[in-house]
Design a protein around this motif. Structure first.
Motif, PDB file in Angstrom:
ATOM      1  N   HIS A  48       2.576  -6.500   2.120  1.00 29.75           N
ATOM      2  CA  HIS A  48       1.469  -5.537   2.252  1.00 29.75           C
ATOM      3  C   HIS A  48       1.826  -4.484   3.294  1.00 29.75           C
ATOM      4  O   HIS A  48       1.008  -4.084   4.108  1.00 29.75           O
ATOM      5  N   ASP A  49       3.081  -4.078   3.247  1.00 26.87           N
ATOM      6  CA  ASP A  49       3.582  -3.213   4.318  1.00 26.87           C
ATOM      7  C   ASP A  49       3.896  -1.820   3.772  1.00 26.87           C
ATOM      8  O   ASP A  49       5.049  -1.477   3.502  1.00 26.87           O
ATOM      9  N   TYR A  50       2.851  -1.009   3.623  1.00 30.16           N
ATOM     10  CA  TYR A  50       3.073   0.345   3.138  1.00 30.16           C
ATOM     11  C   TYR A  50       3.762   1.206   4.188  1.00 30.16           C
ATOM     12  O   TYR A  50       4.592   2.055   3.849  1.00 30.16           O
ATOM     13  N   ASP A  51       3.428   0.959   5.449  1.00 23.35           N
ATOM     14  CA  ASP A  51       3.996   1.764   6.533  1.00 23.35           C
ATOM     15  C   ASP A  51       5.510   1.873   6.425  1.00 23.35           C
ATOM     16  O   ASP A  51       6.080   2.959   6.407  1.00 23.35           O
ATOM     17  N   ARG A  52       6.131   0.673   6.362  1.00 23.18           N
ATOM     18  CA  ARG A  52       7.580   0.676   6.396  1.00 23.18           C
ATOM     19  C   ARG A  52       8.163   1.240   5.113  1.00 23.18           C
ATOM     20  O   ARG A  52       9.161   1.958   5.123  1.00 23.18           O
ATOM     21  N   ALA A  85       6.781   3.487   3.090  1.00 23.35           N
ATOM     22  CA  ALA A  85       6.604   4.942   3.063  1.00 23.35           C
ATOM     23  C   ALA A  85       7.603   5.615   3.998  1.00 23.35           C
ATOM     24  O   ALA A  85       8.198   6.649   3.660  1.00 23.35           O
ATOM     25  N   THR A  86       7.787   5.023   5.143  1.00 25.19           N
ATOM     26  CA  THR A  86       8.710   5.606   6.110  1.00 25.19           C
ATOM     27  C   THR A  86      10.129   5.617   5.559  1.00 25.19           C
ATOM     28  O   THR A  86      10.860   6.601   5.708  1.00 25.19           O
ATOM     29  N   SER A  87      10.526   4.527   4.857  1.00 25.81           N
ATOM     30  CA  SER A  87      11.880   4.504   4.310  1.00 25.81           C
ATOM     31  C   SER A  87      12.013   5.472   3.128  1.00 25.81           C
ATOM     32  O   SER A  87      13.045   6.124   2.971  1.00 25.81           O
ATOM     33  N   LEU A  88      10.955   5.586   2.320  1.00 23.73           N
ATOM     34  CA  LEU A  88      10.999   6.578   1.228  1.00 23.73           C
ATOM     35  C   LEU A  88      11.155   7.983   1.793  1.00 23.73           C
ATOM     36  O   LEU A  88      11.908   8.802   1.265  1.00 23.73           O
ATOM     37  N   LEU A  89      10.429   8.249   2.881  1.00 17.72           N
ATOM     38  CA  LEU A  89      10.510   9.589   3.487  1.00 17.72           C
ATOM     39  C   LEU A  89      11.910   9.871   4.008  1.00 17.72           C
ATOM     40  O   LEU A  89      12.405  10.994   3.887  1.00 17.72           O
ATOM     41  N   GLU A  90      12.551   8.842   4.565  1.00 17.25           N
ATOM     42  CA  GLU A  90      13.929   9.036   5.039  1.00 17.25           C
ATOM     43  C   GLU A  90      14.841   9.391   3.873  1.00 17.25           C
ATOM     44  O   GLU A  90      15.664  10.300   3.962  1.00 17.25           O
ATOM     45  N   GLU A  91      14.657   8.680   2.754  1.00 17.98           N
ATOM     46  CA  GLU A  91      15.455   8.991   1.555  1.00 17.98           C
ATOM     47  C   GLU A  91      15.216  10.420   1.088  1.00 17.98           C
ATOM     48  O   GLU A  91      16.154  11.137   0.737  1.00 17.98           O
ATOM     49  N   ARG A  92      13.953  10.809   1.101  1.00 18.46           N
ATOM     50  CA  ARG A  92      13.602  12.167   0.648  1.00 18.46           C
ATOM     51  C   ARG A  92      14.242  13.220   1.556  1.00 18.46           C
ATOM     52  O   ARG A  92      14.710  14.250   1.082  1.00 18.46           O
TER      53      ARG A  92
END
Length: 680
Positions: A567-571, A573-580
């Motif tokens: 249930h960890d959206y924070d991490r 989302a943060t990793s997706l943003l790094e990829e982006r």
DNA sequence: AGCACGCCGACT
DNA sequence: GTCGGCGTGCTC
């Protein structure tokens, strides 16, 4: 006698306003105002347009100028702020102002025969004193909710806030509490009672919300705005908003363009939801326009989600938006469901179900609890094929398969709606043994019924709910406990809170992991969280175990599933943003997509090639024209050209120049430009 | 987008 | 002889 020149916009694709002469019939006739509707002759047609400017002179030769036929004085003019919103949307999405400003108005207002405006309003629910906005029966808010509501309502000026909280954490209570405070404060004074706009993805999925609001604000006029309204209702509700009588406006994306003269708060529920993006005509993002509107008016805006869009998440990280988090579920004793992966390589499915999922279903049946199986693929099988010669059920008009719909005895194309009877034998070699490949909800239903003959199985998808009202009837039957196992597509993912549901099985989610659309994993995560939220929202029964979510996957080690389990959206989302960021994708760069379609792919590509060559594009990345993934739909070939720019103003400036060039190109292709496209 | 005009092919 | 196909051009 008074006279002047009026600049008029019309609902046409022509990118300009048109000058008309106005002459007073007598001295008592009021001067036309910007924002008023006028009736006039345009070419050989009679149309209704809107005044967007007035002047003494015109550059148009006098012999070409026509007189306006009538100014609609009955309707108070649309405000300059509202026109500015339309102008922004028109410029940003590169469409003519008239195409933004006029189509959203109720049809009656744009009709050539005027109707009386001051009748029928009273049908809108309103009881008690108009300015008594005190909510009754205030639910007990937990400290985090109360704090969030206070922070939202207490903000001064433009204050965008992400309200971040899992399903069941009580975001709605926060919206309503903040709304109550703002209505009660009523900053504009008794003559200008404050208005609140609440946007939801699909109004039919949130009937409880409307009831909730009406019950909580009995003295306040509530108006709804969505595409399902009948014309008369739409007119009444729109007018109530425009005249400042409706104080809470609950609507879908189109409501973002409503006239709201005393708007003081905007709420966007489930802000990540794809339905906020209009996918035809003016392809706007209601979320983005709402943020602009809040900025323009200097008012607070709340974006609520358990799985925020990466754009919004990015803004919270950069500090542009404030993040308020609700960590606990608001329902007492409710706990998050236990999410587990089932490795389909080890536990081979039969009839699409692994033995682990089958025994979990059996357990629920024994306990008298409900289960939901989520399979986002309707029909019986996505394709049928001939083993002997390799024939497959291609659509003759599209680059797609015809889907087998067994109960209807049809092959159906989901893209062009072509329907055929199921062939008795292979059309090319005559083999009578045609095989369904893959599994949709109909096939799953058949398999389950065979496996659990006693169980009451119900399938809810677009096919089973074609008749009006049948979806509601199906959901009601689940709520009444008349269903043991519910099978559903994405239709069941939103809105409904099933009290006795303790098992969610997710079938076949893997395709999104390897999609060419870089947004697919973001959407899958949101969808999985949303489906998981259907279970275990209510307090756990005495001695009962937590609700369970079982994900059947061939890639159990994929980080997306690990994040869902934690249930960890924070991490995530943060990793997706790094990829982006590394891949130079939105929200770190800005995109626009030029689409073209024609009978021949060649024509579409040729136009796009000309478009790419017709202008200098320093600072802009212009990709090659390519056929769309689904190239042909209904015998029309489609291609697209992607452009990117690291700066939004840079992209905007380029697009304005580019559009002027594109309009010069002579082509048989139909084309359109989309700014901030979502599926590429 | 509408809507009209205009110039060529197969119909009652 | 006309009906109608859709290319072209215009709308203050």
């Amino acid at each position: 006698m008074k006279q002047s020149i009026l600049q008029i916009v019309l609902d046409t694709p022509l990118d300009s306003s048109f000058d008309y002469r106005w002459q007073a019939s007598d001295d008592s006739e009021p001067t036309p105002q910007i924002g008023q509707l006028v009736q006039l002759s345009f070419g050989r047609r009679e149309v209704v347009g809107m005044i967007v400017g007035t002047s003494a002179e015109s550059d148009v030769p006098a012999e070409k100028l026509k007189n306006v036929q009538a100014v609609r004085h009955q309707l108070p003019p649309l405000s300059p702020q509202w026109l500015a919103l339309c102008r922004f949307a028109a410029d940003y999405y590169q469409r003519p102002l008239g195409e933004v400003a006029l189509p959203g108005l109720p049809k009656n207002l744009r009709a050539l025969t005027t109707v009386a405006l001051d009748r029928g309003l009273k049908k809108l629910q309103q009881s008690g004193a108009a300015h008594d906005a005190t909510p009754i029966d205030v639910a007990q808010l937990n400290p985090a909710q109360q704090q969030a509501a206070d922070a939202i309502a207490g903000a001064s000026g433009f204050a965008p806030t992400l309200l971040y909280g899992v399903t069941g954490s009580g975001k709605t209570e926060v919206y309503l509490q903040a709304a109550a405070q703002i209505l009660a404060h009523n900053e504009g004074g008794a003559d200008n009672p404050s208005q609140i706009l609440i946007l939801v993805p699909e109004i039919n999925l949130t009937p409880q919300l409307e009831g909730n609001i009406r019950a909580r604000f009995p003295g306040v006029m509530v108006a709804t705005l969505h595409s399902g309204l009948a014309e008369g209702e739409r007119m009444r509700h729109w007018l109530a908003a425009h005249l400042g009588q409706a104080r809470i406006i609950l609507g879908t994306r189109l409501a973002v363009l409503a006239s709201l003269p005393h708007l003081k708060l905007i709420v966007i529920d489930e802000e990540h939801d794809p339905s906020y993006k209009q996918q035809e005509g003016l392809r706007y993002s209601a979320r983005d326009l709402a943020v602009w509107r809040a900025h323009q008016l200097g008012i607070p805006i709340v974006l609520g989600s358990a799985t925020p869009s990466l754009e919004t998440w990015h803004h919270t990280q950069s500090g542009r938006y404030r993040k308020l988090e609700l960590r606990e579920r608001a329902v007492k004793d409710a706990v998050l469901p236990l999410v587990r992966r089932i490795d389909m390589e080890r536990d081979k499915p039969s009839e699409g179900l692994t033995s682990t999922l089958v025994s979990a279903l059996k357990q629920r049946l024994e306990r008298g609890e409900q289960s939901l199986l989520f399979l986002n693929r309707r029909g019986y099988a996505p394709v049928i094929a001939c083993d002997a010669c390799g024939w497959v059920s291609n659509c003759t008009r599209c680059t797609s398969f015809m889907v087998l719909h067994k109960p209807e005895h049809r092959l159906r194309c989901h893209h062009c709606s072509l329907e055929l009877r199921i062939p008795k034998s292979c059309p090319t070699c005559g083999n009578v043994d045609l095989q369904p490949l893959g599994r949709g909800t109909q096939r799953l239903e058949e398999g389950l019924q065979a496996m659990f003959p006693e169980a009451r199985v119900l399938r809810i998808d677009a096919d089973s709910t074609r008749r009006k009202g049948s979806a509601q009837a199906a959901f009601d039957s689940v709520h009444r406990g008349e269903v043991d196992i519910l099978i559903g597509t994405q239709m069941v993912a939103k809105g409904h809170d099933f009290k006795n549901l303790t098992l969610v099985g997710i079938l076949n989610p893997d395709t999104a992991l390897f999609s060419h659309d870089y947004r697919a994993s973001e959407r899958l995560f949101a969808q999985l969280m949303q489906v998981a939220g259907r279970a275990g929202r209510a307090a756990q029964k005495e001695g009962g175990s937590a609700s369970e979510v079982l994900i059947q996957t061939r890639y159990p080690q994929h980080p997306l599933y690990a994040a869902v389990i934690a249930h960890d959206y924070d991490r995530f989302a943060t990793s997706l943003l790094e990829e982006r960021a590394q891949a130079c994708l939105p929200p770190y760069i800005y995109q626009a997509l030029l689409r073209a379609e024609a009978k021949e792919l060649e024509t579409a590509i040729e136009f796009l090639q000309q478009a790419a060559n017709c202008i200098e594009h320093g600072g802009i990345t212009m990709h090659d024209p390519i056929p769309m993934t689904m190239t042909r739909v209904a015998n029309v070939d489609r291609a697209q050209l992607l452009i990117e720019c690291p700066s939004r103003p840079g992209l905007q400036a380029f697009l304005t120049d580019w559009m002027a060039q594109l309009r010069q190109i002579r082509t048989r292709a139909k084309w359109s430009l989309e700014v901030d496209p979502v599926d590429i």
